[in-house]
Structure formats: C-alpha cells, structure tokens
Design an enzyme around this catalytic site. Structure first.
Site, PDB file in Angstrom:
ATOM      1  N   GLU A 167      -5.098   1.799   2.637  1.00  0.00           N
ATOM      2  CA  GLU A 167      -5.034   0.647   3.529  1.00  0.00           C
ATOM      3  C   GLU A 167      -5.262   1.087   4.966  1.00  0.00           C
ATOM      4  O   GLU A 167      -5.908   0.411   5.754  1.00  0.00           O
ATOM      5  CB  GLU A 167      -3.667  -0.051   3.382  1.00  0.00           C
ATOM      6  N   GLU A 168      -4.726   2.245   5.308  1.00  0.00           N
ATOM      7  CA  GLU A 168      -4.717   2.696   6.706  1.00  0.00           C
ATOM      8  C   GLU A 168      -6.093   3.109   7.218  1.00  0.00           C
ATOM      9  O   GLU A 168      -6.268   3.315   8.413  1.00  0.00           O
ATOM     10  CB  GLU A 168      -3.737   3.862   6.879  1.00  0.00           C
TER      11      GLU A 168
ATOM     12  N   HIS B 129       3.642   3.974  12.554  1.00  0.00           N
ATOM     13  CA  HIS B 129       2.595   4.983  12.759  1.00  0.00           C
ATOM     14  C   HIS B 129       3.102   6.119  13.646  1.00  0.00           C
ATOM     15  O   HIS B 129       2.327   6.717  14.386  1.00  0.00           O
ATOM     16  CB  HIS B 129       1.323   4.367  13.357  1.00  0.00           C
TER      17      HIS B 129
ATOM     18  N   HIS C 229       0.822  -1.212   0.000  1.00  0.00           N
ATOM     19  CA  HIS C 229       0.000   0.000   0.000  1.00  0.00           C
ATOM     20  C   HIS C 229       0.854   1.259   0.000  1.00  0.00           C
ATOM     21  O   HIS C 229       1.920   1.315   0.594  1.00  0.00           O
ATOM     22  CB  HIS C 229      -1.028  -0.008   1.122  1.00  0.00           C
TER      23      HIS C 229
ATOM     24  N   ASP D 134       6.022   1.773   6.893  1.00  0.00           N
ATOM     25  CA  ASP D 134       4.750   1.068   6.686  1.00  0.00           C
ATOM     26  C   ASP D 134       3.944   1.901   5.701  1.00  0.00           C
ATOM     27  O   ASP D 134       3.362   2.908   6.100  1.00  0.00           O
ATOM     28  CB  ASP D 134       4.025   0.925   8.030  1.00  0.00           C
TER      29      ASP D 134
END
Lengths: 351, 332, 341
Positions: free
Chosen positions: C198-199, C309, C60, C170
């Site tokens: 995606e998140e 994150h 992603h 990520d």
C-alpha cells in the site's frame, strides 16, 4: 540474424509514443521466430513462441517498449517557425541546436534554434533556454509556406545516426528502450536452439514514456503467469553517485524491490551464476517508471521482474550503451526461460 | 440548446455527488434512448442500440464539477474546507459557495499576503453566529459548489461548470438528433472526472466499447497575453491530439478530421500540454480501447465563469452525430 | 497481545512475509479458506458459499522502511526510504538490518563539530548512513546485500491514559481489527484481504479485489492525527480518543455517500463516538478497490494515529475498540437487510 544491425535500424527510425507504427513494422518484419503474431488495440506487438510443455502451458511475457520521447507542434509562427511541446520527459537543455525530423505531410529536416548569444541580455546566457522559447526552423520564409507542410499536432523526432564508440559501446537515440527490444531478439535467437516448456510472449509495448500505457493493456490481453520487463537503467557516469547507477559492460541490472517477485529474483540470480553471466544488483525502493510496475498489478496480479541494460545520458540523442550488455541480457533471459517448469511457476502464488 | 446548457450548468453536482445532474439528464433524454441505467459509481448510461453490425461507441461527458468540502466548523460558526478537483486559489476569495440544501456562503481569507495565500487560510462564512447554528445547516464532510448564474451574451455564454455540463449538453442534443444510428451508442454521463477520471474507468470496463470518445472542454489561447494554445473560441469543435492522460489513437484522430472535412463542420486541432479527460481512463480499459476526444473550447476553465461559444457547441454536436452514423471498419 | 505482536514484526512493501505468517496463524481457526496471490496478498474467506452480500475487509500489511542501496568503502550503508518517510525523523535511531537482522544505528555529525548554520538545516537522506560497527566494505558485504531492508526497532508499549506506542500502527491496527472481526459469527460471505504494497502506491489492493469481486468493501486503516501543539484546530485531521475516523474524501477516493451516512447513523444509534476525518490529503487502498472492474462501494474506517510513518506512532485503545464495535455492529446490520442483493 544480426541483432546489433537491427538495433541500429530501430534506433534511427521514428516512433514517438502513440505513433509506433513504423517501429512495429520493422520489428514484425525482422521477427522470424514467432509462431503467432498480433497487434492489440493500442498497437502493442505481441509475438508468441510456443513452448513444448503439456497443456495447459504456463505463460511468460517479455516486455520492452518501442516508443521514444518526442516533440509535438503546438503553433506555427509568423516567418514559418514552429513552436512545440514534448511527449515524454525531455530535458529542455539538450534540445538547443539539435537537428530534427518534422513528420508533417512528408518528413522534413528542421533545426531547433533560439535567440543567438549576441543579442541576449546580460546574464541571460547563464540560464537554460526555456522550452517555450525554443523553436524549429524549417527553412521556410512564411507561415503560409510552413502550413502547407505542417499542422498543429504533428510530431517531431530527433535526427541522429548511431555511432560506434570505443570497444563495443554505441551512442544514439531511443536505445531507451529499443535496446530492450533487441535483448528480446537476442533471447529468442538463443531460445530457438534450446527446449522450453512455457509459452513465451515477446511484447514490444507502446506508450511507456507517457505512463506505461501499452504494458497495461497488453498484459490484460495475455494474462501471463510471469512477466519480465526489460528496460534501461542509469549507467555509471562521473556526475552520478555509484549507488544510483549500474556499470556499463557488467551485464544487466537485476532489480530488487516491491515490483520484483522474490522467487523470480532468486531464480534469476541463480541462473546468472550458473551460466557465468555478469550482472549488477539494482535496488529500487521506488518501483514506478518501468513496464514492470504496470504488468504486476493487472487482473489478479503477475509475478514480475525487471532487467535493465545500463545506459548513460538517458533521454538525450546520445544515449550510450555497451552492446555486450544487450547480448548478456538476452542470454540470461533465455537460460532462465529454458530452466522454467510448471511447478516453479505454480509456486509463484504461494507465499 | 441554450436552455439545456442553462439548466445543466445551474444544477448541483460536485464530484461524488452528481445525482441532481444525472437525474436532470435522465428526464431530458429518456424518451430518445432504448435503455437507461446507472452503476455503482453513479454513472448514467444511455443506450441507442443501432444496427446489428455496427461498432460499439462509448461517448463520455462528465457530470461532476469542481467544488469544496467542509472539513471543520469553528466556535464562531465559520467553516474551513478542502477543494474538490483542481480549484485555483485565485478564483476563491470573495466567491460564493452553495450547499445541497441551498445554504449560501462567502469565501474570504485570514490576514495574509496574496503570495502565500493557502487553502488553510481561507474560510467560508454562511452567516451563522455560532458553531451550533452552523452545524444545523451544514456538517463536516458536506460537499458544496461555486454559486454563479448562467449568462447569455449572444454567441458567447458564461456559467459555472461549463466544464463539463456543456459536454453533457452536446450529448443530450446529439441523442435527440440521432435517429437510427449505424453504430451501437453508449452515452455515458460520468461521475468523478475532476478527481481522477474515475467514473469513466469503471463504466468503460463494464461496457467494453470498440471506440471511446470523451466530450469535454479544453482551454483556449485567445485572451490577452494568454498561455500559448492554438485553440480559439468560435473556430469550431476541437479535435484532440493529446493531453496528459491520452495520446489520441492516430486512426481515431484521422476519422474525426475526415468527418469534419466531409461534413463541413468547423474544427481546430488541440494539443493540450496538461490535464486529462475521461478518454484517458477509457483507452486503458481491459486490452485497450482506441480513443479520442471532441473538445469544446472554453475560456477561464475551472473558474466560476467559464465562457463558451454556442457555434462551437453546435459544431461538436454535428461531429458526434456524424460519428454515430459512420461505418468504422478501419478500427477492426 | 495481538497488536503488540503485529507491530513488532517487520514487513516492508514487497517483503511482508513475517506479517503474513503471523496473520495466517491467527486467523486459521476462524476462516474456511486462505490463499495468497502473485503479489503476496493474503486472502481469507469465511462462508464462501453462503447467500448474502459479499463483504470485503481490507487492511495493508506493509510498513514504511529503509532499503539499502549502497555500501561505502568504510562499510557504512547508504539507504533510501521505501514508502514516504520524513528524513528528519531518522537521525539517531536504532535499526535492524537485513535478513541476518544485524543491529545498526543511523549516525550524524556531533553537535560540537557542526557549524551553527548546519544545526538549522534538516539532514537530507543522502547525508545519512547506517553504522553496523563493521571495519570495512568487505565485512559489511558479508552481513548485508543491496536491496535488503532496515527497520525501526520500536517496542510496543502502553502508556499514559489508554495510549499505545508502537511502530507500524499504520496499518497493523487495521490488520488487528480485521483479525478480530473474522472471529464474528456471520451468515454472509466475509472476505478479509491483508494487502501488500500500500505504501508504494496502493499496489496490492486492486489485485486482491479483482479476485474477490466484493459487493461492498470496508477499508481499515491507521490515519494521521495532528491534534498536537502548533497545529490549528482546523488542521487536526483527526483527534485521539474521539472514536474511529470515517473518511468522506481523500486524494484517492470519495467514499460511497450512502455507506458513509449509514455508518454515522449507526454509530449514533449505538452510542459509539465517531469522528469525520477532517482532511482530504493522503490516500488508501480504498482508491484502488473502488475502481476495480465495474466499481465497488467503499468506506474507510480508521484509527487516528499521531506520528505515522515515523519510528514511534501513538494511538488510543478507545478508538481501536470503538472501530471494532462500529464495524461489528455494521456487519450484524447487514445480516438483517433484505435489500442488499
């Protein structure tokens, strides 16, 4: 047709998620503008107005949900009192003292009661009455009498007539999201006086309040190139932050966030400016919670946008809207659709 | 019937690793169906073709059960684990688990108050004396189930994984009873229900049924000071009205109620305020599938000792058989 | 360097443009077709008409970020996370705001003026604000519009023993892996989906899979590593330097058991260190990919990353290269297999 009057009737009718038949009938009767109309397997009402463009025509879908939150009977108690659960998100605190309609063998009046304050323990009055302690009083004296009318799994809706507040404000139940359905009707009323190339599908969706379910299946059946969800959004009220709300009377909210296609957003804002239609920007970092979220990810993906009618006191029986916002939402959509051509729609998959 | 339930509940099948159960079911039903196959997610699909003008009904019972998965093996050979599906912590301490090769372990906890007992304070002891010894028997990522035998108490039966092997048993019995059905029947023994109704979703997409019926367990409210729930053991098959995953299509609910009335099958109405079944996934497939559920009342759901009443199971079989033979034009 | 470039561009969920353009530029020489869809997924196809298994790689493009939701009278910006961010990592960080890329800082009350009990309490997202140095609301409105995004400004740097520090590892590390793998010369159809959103709920992957209809999908991720002080060993999930992590189960998926078995066996055979992801929390695109249409066989291969994150995450280059080697060998093995059809 008088769409405002139509909205009043819709608001006062009953159609809990999964049981929207009655609302469907009213909408389909009122729908004089559709070239074709059908219901899908889940009960979504799909109304098509054909465009004038050359084939293959692009498809745009307008979706507003017609279901409302409601209650469901879980037990008949001794003395004929009814216990209930909820369908959709109810605040247990707004239920006490409400008049309801119990949809048993025949629709009947009930009152939501609880233990009176006089017999409550000290301190109990500071606490909200829990859902499981509430009950519906049907006015019967025995369980047997109540059971002649009601059985487990029967539905209950709030009983509320629409009232007019000052200026063009209305208060009533289920404006979430029958105000959106009314906005679709306002849109088509204007659209019938304009030329448009694309095929337009107006969809009154089912089961939004329990998980955007109708939007999933109706979108699958239509496969639109562009989807506009029309729902309600938190109106300005004194106990909410300004950044969490949009103002009543200032036109629709235009959402911005992951569920909104950037090109559709730009075009919508441009349309509003061009036609002098007021709007509020409605930033949505968490995109769930409206049909737009469901429509976007069906099959190979759909370019979507969300327009919102500002509404105060959501999920109560006194939801309050400004009818002018419904009208301007309809107008904005109509102007947007009239301005669409194949080239723009085809460009929506080009990033 | 009881023997079928015993065999099915004693089989090994945590979510994602259901092959032992699907193989067992296959041996039970192969002679009674027209076609049988599996798909990418491991669903077992058995077909009875029926009359040419019938409707396509998908019956779903899930083969998977809740369990554990090993996430760590420490120096002394103790295992740490995560849960598979909705496992209540109060059912774990002192409980036993079984891994695919027959290894048994006992679950216990670090010193802690019961109040703040969390999953990461629990471990599994398989009797290994070192990490090396443990690793010869299980590996990280190994799925296990709760180890408990089947008990026959008369009308009532106790076993692990009644949820939803009893549903599988209902379909197995129905398959044997149904001779020449009016409708085209797709019996789907689904996988991965406990982790999010996953197998039913892909199977339903593939099959495109006209009607979806989950056969699964539901909770009861007939125990001391139980949560309010008007479903009781022994009062018949439960016809679902709603749960968190599904509002049963009003017509489907009515069809099932009418069938029960007409055939004098004992039934009760089920309003479940949480939880879901495969029908939740089925009804949202493609442009929508009218769906409902027949539930077998079950006490102590998601514990290693789930209790059912054989009379409710029989009523559920009767209802499935009746539906298989019903003309369903009202669904058009 | 690829990973540096990838982590220094910005792409909030739904606004992945910069990332998409960079990836497109990188892969153009190696693939036969490139297309985008209505959500902005970038789909690159190699050998579209070749015979053999249709293999999908997925990574992603989006990263967690902050959305501007309000402008106060004094010109300070109110924001909310888009994707999951622990508000405690935000205080006293620099950000870059909106389309005009305005510098800003996330402010907080000085320690001197805090009551002792305040210091013990985590700041909530409502108490935080971005200061761009403007005089008032009017000036702020000229620079930023509601709904625009603020990003962390972390630079990519290598440090310590083979470690990398960057934002958005990520899942830019997954994107980097997919870009490298597309350069392999293979005989079967290989399709890379660089997914969006995606998140905020695995939104792009299902849509991409619907178009691709793969026989098999490998999901390339950056995943949590908690091999740090204060964490018991059994809660590490993954550890840096011990090779790529293979998922058996998380909240969204139970990966295809035979595929997982094959990957472990292959790693063993090729002497590539590999670890099981020892935790079942979190979810990845694999969840949607597995359940698209009639189902897809999936596996997740992830590079362990500490502090995901947050403004600065850390990974090991060894794990990144290990992941590349493992997948490369796996794809080569597929070529030799006849049972795949």
């Amino acid at each position: 047709m008088d769409v405002k009057h139509f909205l009043r009737n819709l608001s006062e009718s009953s159609g809990v998620s999964g049981y929207e038949q009655n609302i469907t009938e009213q909408i389909s009767t009122a729908c004089t503008w559709a070239d074709d109309m059908r219901r899908d397997k889940l009960g979504n009402l799909i109304m098509l107005k054909r465009g004038e463009g050359t084939k293959p025509k692009k498809k745009i879908m307008l979706a507003a949900h017609m279901d409302e939150i409601g209650l469901i009977i879980t037990k008949v108690e001794k003395g004929g009192f009814l216990r209930f659960g909820t369908i959709g998100g109810f605040d247990q605190r707004v239920l006490l003292g409400q008049e309801v309609i119990v949809h048993g063998k025949t629709p009947s009046l009930g009152i939501i009661g609880a233990k009176p304050p006089h017999v409550q323990a000290h301190g109990e009055q500071n606490k909200a009455v829990k859902l499981e302690d509430l009950f519906i009083d049907l006015g019967y004296d025995t369980k047997e009498d109540a059971e002649k009318l009601v059985r487990i799994g029967d539905l209950v809706t709030l009983k509320r007539e629409v009232i007019d507040l000052q200026s063009s404000l209305l208060a009533g139940k289920a404006f979430d999201d029958r105000a959106g359905v009314a906005a679709i009707f306002e849109c088509f009323q204007i659209l019938s006086t304009l030329h448009h190339e694309v095929d337009v599908y107006g969809v009154a969706t089912v089961q939004e309040e329990v998980g955007l379910r109708g939007a999933v299946t109706s979108t699958y059946g239509i496969v639109p190139d562009l989807g506009i969800a029309i729902d309600v959004s938190f109106g300005d009220q004194p106990d909410l932050r300004e950044s969490e709300t949009i103002k009543l009377g200032n036109g629709p909210g235009i959402a911005i966030g992951p569920h909104v296609h950037p090109k559709v957003y730009d075009r919508m804002v441009k349309t509003a400016k061009e036609w002098n239609i007021k709007y509020s920007l409605d930033p949505s970092p968490s995109p769930g919670g409206t049909d737009a979220y469901a429509i976007q990810v069906v099959q190979a993906g759909v370019a979507t946008i969300l327009l919102s009618v500002p509404l105060r006191y959501m999920h109560t029986s006194i939801e309050t809207i400004d009818y002018d916002d419904v009208k301007s939402t309809g107008k904005l959509m109509a102007m947007f659709i009239a301005g669409l051509n194949n080239e723009f729609v085809e460009g929506l998959t080009c990033f | 019937m009881k023997e079928t339930i015993r065999q099915l509940t004693e089989a090994f099948g945590p979510s994602g690793y259901e092959t032992e159960v699907t193989s067992l079911i296959k041996t039970m039903i192969t002679d009674f169906v027209d076609e049988i196959k599996t798909d990418v997610l491991g669903n077992l699909i058995a077909i009875k073709k029926g009359a040419s003008n019938g409707h396509k009904i998908m019956f779903a019972a899930h083969t998977d059960e809740i369990g554990v998965v090993v996430t760590h093996i420490d120096k002394e050979g103790f295992l740490r684990f995560a849960t598979v599906g909705g496992v209540g912590i109060s059912t774990l301490v002192g409980n036993r688990v079984r891994f695919p090769n027959g290894i048994i372990g006992v679950i216990y906890h670090e010193k802690a108050d019961w109040k703040d007992l969390k999953i990461d304070k629990l471990y599994i002891d398989i009797g290994a004396e070192s990490k090396e010894e443990a690793m010869e028997q299980v590996k990280i990522g190994e799925f296990g189930i709760f180890h408990r035998e089947f008990c026959d108490l008369g009308n009532r039966l106790i076993a692990k994984s009644m949820d939803d092997r009893v549903g599988c048993a209902v379909l197995v019995e129905a398959i044997k009873k149904i001779k020449e059905p009016r409708n085209a029947l797709y019996f789907v023994f689904t996988t991965q229900e406990e982790v999010g109704l996953r197998g039913a979703r892909t199977a339903a997409y593939d099959l495109e049924p006209d009607l979806g019926i989950a056969v699964d367990v539901t909770i009861t409210g007939d125990m001391p000071e139980a949560r309010r729930m008007e479903v009781s053991l022994g009062k018949g098959a439960a016809i679902k009205v709603k749960d968190s995953s599904l509002i049963v299509h009003p017509k489907v609910k009515q069809i099932l109620m009418d069938l029960a009335e007409k055939n004098k099958i004992p039934y009760q109405m089920e309003v479940l305020e949480f939880g879901g079944t495969d029908a939740g996934a089925i009804h949202l497939t493609r442009s929508g599938v009218p769906s409902g559920a027949i539930s077998i009342p079950t006490r102590y759901v998601h514990s290693p000792s789930e209790m059912i009443d054989i009379r409710d199971v029989e009523a559920s079989v009767d209802l499935v058989v009746a539906l298989a033979n019903k003309e369903l034009n009202e669904l058009n | 360097m690829l990973l540096a470039q990838l982590t220094e561009v910005n792409g909030a969920p739904g606004q992945e443009g910069e990332v998409r353009n960079l990836i497109r530029e990188q892969i153009e020489p190696f693939v036969d077709e490139i297309k985008t869809d209505a959500l902005g997924n970038l789909i690159a196809i190699k050998n579209p008409r070749a015979i053999g298994p249709k293999v999908m790689l997925a990574a992603h493009m989006d990263e967690v970020a902050l959305m501007i939701v309000g402008i106060k009278n004094n010109g300070m910006l109110e924001f909310r996370p888009i994707g999951g961010i622990d508000p405690r990592v935000l205080v006293a960080k620099t950000v870059i705001v909106g389309k005009k890329k305005i510098n800003g800082v996330i402010g907080a009350k000085p320690i001197h003026l805090q009551r002792p009990d305040e210091r013990e309490k985590a700041l909530s997202i409502q108490e935080l604000y971005i200061d761009m140095g403007v005089k008032d609301k009017e000036e702020a409105k000229r620079l930023v519009s509601l709904g625009e995004i603020a990003y962390f400004t972390t630079k990519y740097e290598e440090f310590g023993e083979g470690k990398v520090k960057a934002k958005a590892l990520d899942d830019r590390v997954g994107c980097a892996l997919a870009i490298r793998l597309l350069q392999e010369d293979l005989s079967f159809p290989l399709i890379a989906a660089f997914t969006v959103q995606e998140e905020v709920g695995l939104r792009g992957a299902g849509v991409a899979t619907y178009q691709i209809k793969p026989d098999l999908a490998l999901i390339l991720e950056g995943t949590t590593a908690s091999d740090v002080p204060g964490t018991d060993e059994h809660k590490h999930a993954t550890s840096l330097g011990k090779g790529p992590a293979i998922t058996f189960m998380d909240r969204a998926v139970i990966t295809h058991p035979p595929l997982v078995k094959e990957l472990f066996a292959l790693a063993n055979e090729k002497n590539i260190p590999v670890q099981a992801r020892r935790n079942t929390a979190g979810g990845t695109d694999a969840g949607q990919i597995q359940l698209t249409e009639s189902g897809t066989k999936v596996a997740v291969i992830a590079v362990p990353c500490r502090y995901i994150h947050s403004p600065a995450s850390v990974m090991s280059k060894k794990d990144y290269d290990g992941a590349y080697e493992l997948i490369k060998h796996y794809l080569r093995c597929l070529e030799e297999r006849e049972d795949f059809q």
